[in-house]
Scaffold this active site. Structure first.
Site, PDB file in Angstrom:
ATOM      1  N   GLY A   1       0.821  -1.214   0.000  1.00 36.20           N
ATOM      2  CA  GLY A   1       0.000   0.000   0.000  1.00 36.20           C
ATOM      3  C   GLY A   1       0.854   1.263   0.000  1.00 36.20           C
ATOM      4  O   GLY A   1       0.392   2.333   0.412  1.00 36.20           O
ATOM      5  N   GLY A   2       2.083   1.145  -0.491  1.00 36.19           N
ATOM      6  CA  GLY A   2       3.042   2.257  -0.425  1.00 36.19           C
ATOM      7  C   GLY A   2       2.751   3.410  -1.374  1.00 36.19           C
ATOM      8  O   GLY A   2       3.463   4.413  -1.362  1.00 36.19           O
ATOM      9  N   ALA A   3       1.690   3.288  -2.209  1.00 40.12           N
ATOM     10  CA  ALA A   3       1.284   4.432  -3.039  1.00 40.12           C
ATOM     11  C   ALA A   3       0.182   5.231  -2.339  1.00 40.12           C
ATOM     12  O   ALA A   3      -0.180   6.312  -2.790  1.00 40.12           O
ATOM     13  CB  ALA A   3       0.773   3.945  -4.398  1.00 40.12           C
ATOM     14  N   GLY A   4      -0.344   4.699  -1.249  1.00 38.10           N
ATOM     15  CA  GLY A   4      -1.477   5.335  -0.581  1.00 38.10           C
ATOM     16  C   GLY A   4      -1.062   6.409   0.411  1.00 38.10           C
ATOM     17  O   GLY A   4       0.120   6.768   0.504  1.00 38.10           O
TER      18      GLY A   4
ATOM     19  N   VAL B   1      -1.998  -7.776  -3.018  1.00 40.37           N
ATOM     20  CA  VAL B   1      -1.447  -8.448  -1.830  1.00 40.37           C
ATOM     21  C   VAL B   1      -1.992  -9.864  -1.672  1.00 40.37           C
ATOM     22  O   VAL B   1      -1.356 -10.711  -1.065  1.00 40.37           O
ATOM     23  CB  VAL B   1      -1.716  -7.680  -0.510  1.00 40.37           C
ATOM     24  CG1 VAL B   1      -0.863  -6.443  -0.397  1.00 40.37           C
ATOM     25  CG2 VAL B   1      -3.175  -7.356  -0.315  1.00 40.37           C
TER      26      VAL B   1
ATOM     27  N   GLY C   1       1.009   4.740   3.591  1.00 43.62           N
ATOM     28  CA  GLY C   1       2.159   3.995   3.062  1.00 43.62           C
ATOM     29  C   GLY C   1       3.172   4.900   2.376  1.00 43.62           C
ATOM     30  O   GLY C   1       4.378   4.761   2.589  1.00 43.62           O
TER      31      GLY C   1
ATOM     32  N   TYR D   1     -15.477  -3.799   7.590  1.00 38.15           N
ATOM     33  CA  TYR D   1     -14.109  -3.273   7.584  1.00 38.15           C
ATOM     34  C   TYR D   1     -13.433  -3.521   8.939  1.00 38.15           C
ATOM     35  O   TYR D   1     -12.321  -4.056   9.011  1.00 38.15           O
ATOM     36  CB  TYR D   1     -14.136  -1.773   7.270  1.00 38.15           C
ATOM     37  CG  TYR D   1     -12.826  -1.062   7.515  1.00 38.15           C
ATOM     38  CD1 TYR D   1     -11.732  -1.257   6.676  1.00 38.15           C
ATOM     39  CD2 TYR D   1     -12.681  -0.177   8.589  1.00 38.15           C
ATOM     40  CE1 TYR D   1     -10.527  -0.601   6.899  1.00 38.15           C
ATOM     41  CE2 TYR D   1     -11.488   0.482   8.817  1.00 38.15           C
ATOM     42  CZ  TYR D   1     -10.409   0.268   7.978  1.00 38.15           C
ATOM     43  OH  TYR D   1      -9.218   0.917   8.200  1.00 38.15           O
TER      44      TYR D   1
ATOM     45  N   ALA E   1      -4.861  -2.169   2.180  1.00 34.55           N
ATOM     46  CA  ALA E   1      -6.126  -2.727   2.670  1.00 34.55           C
ATOM     47  C   ALA E   1      -7.247  -2.168   1.827  1.00 34.55           C
ATOM     48  O   ALA E   1      -7.102  -1.129   1.175  1.00 34.55           O
ATOM     49  CB  ALA E   1      -6.349  -2.354   4.130  1.00 34.55           C
TER      50      ALA E   1
ATOM     51  N   ARG F   1     -14.127  12.936  16.199  1.00 31.36           N
ATOM     52  CA  ARG F   1     -13.072  12.103  15.624  1.00 31.36           C
ATOM     53  C   ARG F   1     -11.730  12.499  16.234  1.00 31.36           C
ATOM     54  O   ARG F   1     -11.503  13.661  16.556  1.00 31.36           O
ATOM     55  CB  ARG F   1     -13.009  12.325  14.097  1.00 31.36           C
ATOM     56  CG  ARG F   1     -14.270  11.863  13.366  1.00 31.36           C
ATOM     57  CD  ARG F   1     -14.367  10.345  13.317  1.00 31.36           C
ATOM     58  NE  ARG F   1     -15.611   9.860  12.720  1.00 31.36           N
ATOM     59  CZ  ARG F   1     -16.696   9.502  13.416  1.00 31.36           C
ATOM     60  NH1 ARG F   1     -16.724   9.600  14.734  1.00 31.36           N
ATOM     61  NH2 ARG F   1     -17.763   9.046  12.802  1.00 31.36           N
TER      62      ARG F   1
HETATM   63  N1  LIG Z   1      -6.617   6.683   6.741  1.00 27.83           N
HETATM   64  C1  LIG Z   1      -7.134   6.362   7.904  1.00 27.83           C
HETATM   65  O1  LIG Z   1      -7.825   7.160   8.528  1.00 27.83           O
HETATM   66  C2  LIG Z   1      -6.872   5.008   8.522  1.00 27.83           C
HETATM   67  C3  LIG Z   1      -7.312   4.792   9.823  1.00 27.83           C
HETATM   68  C4  LIG Z   1      -7.104   3.557  10.413  1.00 27.83           C
HETATM   69  C5  LIG Z   1      -6.432   2.568   9.708  1.00 27.83           C
HETATM   70  N2  LIG Z   1      -6.023   2.799   8.428  1.00 27.83           N
HETATM   71  C6  LIG Z   1      -5.333   1.707   7.730  1.00 27.83           C
HETATM   72  O2  LIG Z   1      -4.097   2.179   7.259  1.00 27.83           O
HETATM   73  C7  LIG Z   1      -3.741   1.533   6.042  1.00 27.83           C
HETATM   74  C8  LIG Z   1      -3.410   2.563   4.984  1.00 27.83           C
HETATM   75  O3  LIG Z   1      -4.539   3.378   4.777  1.00 27.83           O
HETATM   76  P1  LIG Z   1      -4.502   4.685   3.898  1.00 27.83           P
HETATM   77  O4  LIG Z   1      -5.337   5.681   4.580  1.00 27.83           O
HETATM   78  O5  LIG Z   1      -3.111   5.005   3.530  1.00 27.83           O
HETATM   79  O6  LIG Z   1      -5.331   4.189   2.632  1.00 27.83           O
HETATM   80  P2  LIG Z   1      -5.071   4.427   1.077  1.00 27.83           P
HETATM   81  O7  LIG Z   1      -6.281   3.910   0.392  1.00 27.83           O
HETATM   82  O8  LIG Z   1      -4.611   5.815   0.814  1.00 27.83           O
HETATM   83  O9  LIG Z   1      -3.851   3.457   0.790  1.00 27.83           O
HETATM   84  C9  LIG Z   1      -3.987   2.073   0.677  1.00 27.83           C
HETATM   85  C10 LIG Z   1      -3.122   1.636  -0.494  1.00 27.83           C
HETATM   86  O10 LIG Z   1      -3.257   0.228  -0.609  1.00 27.83           O
HETATM   87  C11 LIG Z   1      -3.431  -0.096  -1.975  1.00 27.83           C
HETATM   88  N3  LIG Z   1      -4.200  -1.332  -2.043  1.00 27.83           N
HETATM   89  C12 LIG Z   1      -5.518  -1.505  -1.801  1.00 27.83           C
HETATM   90  N4  LIG Z   1      -5.872  -2.777  -2.030  1.00 27.83           N
HETATM   91  C13 LIG Z   1      -4.742  -3.428  -2.405  1.00 27.83           C
HETATM   92  C14 LIG Z   1      -4.467  -4.754  -2.798  1.00 27.83           C
HETATM   93  N5  LIG Z   1      -5.437  -5.675  -2.867  1.00 27.83           N
HETATM   94  N6  LIG Z   1      -3.195  -5.075  -3.134  1.00 27.83           N
HETATM   95  C15 LIG Z   1      -2.215  -4.149  -3.103  1.00 27.83           C
HETATM   96  N7  LIG Z   1      -2.426  -2.874  -2.757  1.00 27.83           N
HETATM   97  C16 LIG Z   1      -3.672  -2.520  -2.407  1.00 27.83           C
HETATM   98  C17 LIG Z   1      -4.149   1.080  -2.594  1.00 27.83           C
HETATM   99  O11 LIG Z   1      -3.932   1.193  -3.989  1.00 27.83           O
HETATM  100  C18 LIG Z   1      -3.567   2.252  -1.822  1.00 27.83           C
HETATM  101  O12 LIG Z   1      -2.468   2.820  -2.493  1.00 27.83           O
HETATM  102  C19 LIG Z   1      -4.918   0.630   5.694  1.00 27.83           C
HETATM  103  O13 LIG Z   1      -4.626  -0.669   6.156  1.00 27.83           O
HETATM  104  C20 LIG Z   1      -6.055   1.217   6.491  1.00 27.83           C
HETATM  105  O14 LIG Z   1      -7.029   0.242   6.817  1.00 27.83           O
HETATM  106  C21 LIG Z   1      -6.219   4.004   7.833  1.00 27.83           C
END
Ligand SMILES: NC(=O)c1ccc[n+]([C@@H]2O[C@H](COP(=O)([O-])OP(=O)(O)OC[C@H]3O[C@@H](n4cnc5c(N)ncnc54)[C@H](O)[C@@H]3O)[C@@H](O)[C@H]2O)c1
Ligand SMILES: [Zn+2]
Length: 376
Positions: free
Chosen positions: A12-15, A62, A18, A184, A83, A252
């Protein structure tokens, strides 16, 4: 961690989270591989420009065995951030990506005896449901998620499980019994339990970070199901009022993404929190109504938010993370909400025209029952 143990896999390193972990690791001298499928809901225009060019980028799922097996080659520390998230209507996909994907990742490391030295998994404060609260009569209690019938009747309070009195939310420590009352959240519980249990069985150090609501530059402006700050910004930038559920009084714990990224590095560099779930957040509560005001002010707009008598079954009323545990290793949130929102707005200004995707999917949310109306 010894100097040679510096090869990371960030799924998830593009998110949002990550990519900030990746940047921090590269600044700290790590060799980084990213595994990301560029989920179309999140990345409408393919690979985003912010993916660090110094990282090796692998596009893949993944949950795909071969992809994950290859991605785990020569890795010291895994940050498992990928995720399926938000309030998406799917059920099976959450379980496939989040629960199954994590279980398989762990099996691959174990079965191939890969020399991974630590696995850090992204969990969420969503595992607590309503978290900890105070009842005027029973003191410290752990209320259940509010029943749909109660919300339908327009009662948004969180009631004491023993006597039914309205409770007050208090900071929630990791010892609070959790569960997960959305699909979720259930899969976040699965992910963290799988990782921590596997750590005990294999002896490989693990940490599950329970993030609070994370926001900041790179938070998808395309995904209408996630991030209240992103959705409110895209609404306001289109001259439309943000839509608040309930009465806007839900709160929040909002944490700037760079603080979350720093916490990730801190837990990698110490063994003090190994084997544990660990809250990471701001430790402060902000109401959704106040948030709408802060963003509108940041944009110089006088648009008031709307509360239309709608609610989302399963939504948490107020949840504040108790961050004492992560403070023991030197974590302290550094970016205030006003500063963080200013940084997010600056970033949005560089992103070209902003579409209100939320408006496009609103009707669908009601049809699927994800958003419902108070019946009065
Ligand atoms: N943002 C929040 O408020 C928050 C809060 C609690 C937990 N989280 C958790 O933190 C983590 C990162 O969240 P984020 O906010 O950066 O989300 P995000 O959607 O920005 O990043 C998630 C990244 O995972 C990639 N991804 C999704 N499904 C995939 C798959 N099947 N295979 C490979 N890559 C996949 C997406 O393309 C995306 O780049 C997640 O596990 C999320 O559940 C986030
Ligand atoms: Zn009570």
């Amino acid at each position: 961690m010894a100097a040679h143990q510096k090869r990371a896999l960030v799924t998830g390193g593009a998110g949002l989270i990550g990519s900030h972990i990746v940047d921090l690791l590269i600044r700290e001298g790590w060799t980084v591989r990213i595994l990301d499928n560029l989920e179309p809901n999140t990345h409408r225009h393919g690979k985003p420009a912010w993916v660090n060019p110094k990282a090796e980028f692998v596009q893949g799922e993944v949950q795909d065995y071969g992809t994950m097996r290859a991605a785990l080659e020569d890795i010291d520390v895994v940050w498992h951030e990928a995720a399926y998230g938000g309030y998406m209507p799917e059920m099976a996909k959450y379980v496939l990506v989040n629960s199954f994907g994590t279980a398989q990742l762990l099996e691959i490391i174990r079965d191939h005896k890969l020399p991974v030295k630590k696995v850090i998994v992204a969990s969420s404060q969503a595992v607590y449901s309503e978290g900890a609260a105070l009842c005027p009569e029973h003191g410290h209690v752990v209320p259940l998620i509010r029943p749909v019938e109660q919300l339908r009747a327009g009662d948004f309070d969180v009631h004491c499980p023993a006597c039914g009195e309205a409770t007050t939310s208090i900071a929630t420590p990791e010892s609070t019994p959790g569960g997960g009352e959305t699909v979720y959240a259930l899969t976040k519980v699965d992910q963290e339990k799988l990782v921590l249990l596997w750590g005990k069985q294999t002896g490989i150090p693990t940490v599950a970070l329970r993030y609070s609501c994370t926001y900041g530059p790179r938070q998808s402006l395309f995904n209408p199901y996630t991030g209240v700050i992103a959705i409110f910004c895209t609404r306001l930038l289109n001259g439309k009022p943000p839509v608040m559920y309930e009465d806007g009084g839900q709160t929040r714990d909002l944490c700037f993404v760079e603080d979350i990224a720093r916490a990730n590095l801190l837990v990698a560099e110490t063994d003090k929190l190994d084997g544990l779930p660990v809250n990471v957040g701001s430790g402060r509560a902000t109401s959704v109504r106040d948030l709408a005001g802060i963003i509108a002010k940041g944009l110089g707009l006088g648009i008031e938010p709307l509360a239309r008598g709608e609610f989302r079954p399963g939504e948490i009323r107020s949840l504040i993370s108790d961050i004492s545990r992560i403070r023991t290793i030197g974590y302290e949130p550094q970016v205030t909400l006003e500063q963080g929102i200013a940084r997010y707005l600056e970033w949005i200004a560089t992103q070209g025209p902003i579409t209100d995707y939320f408006g496009e999917i609103e009707a669908g949310l009601r049809t699927k029952g994800i958003v419902q109306s108070v019946q009065s």
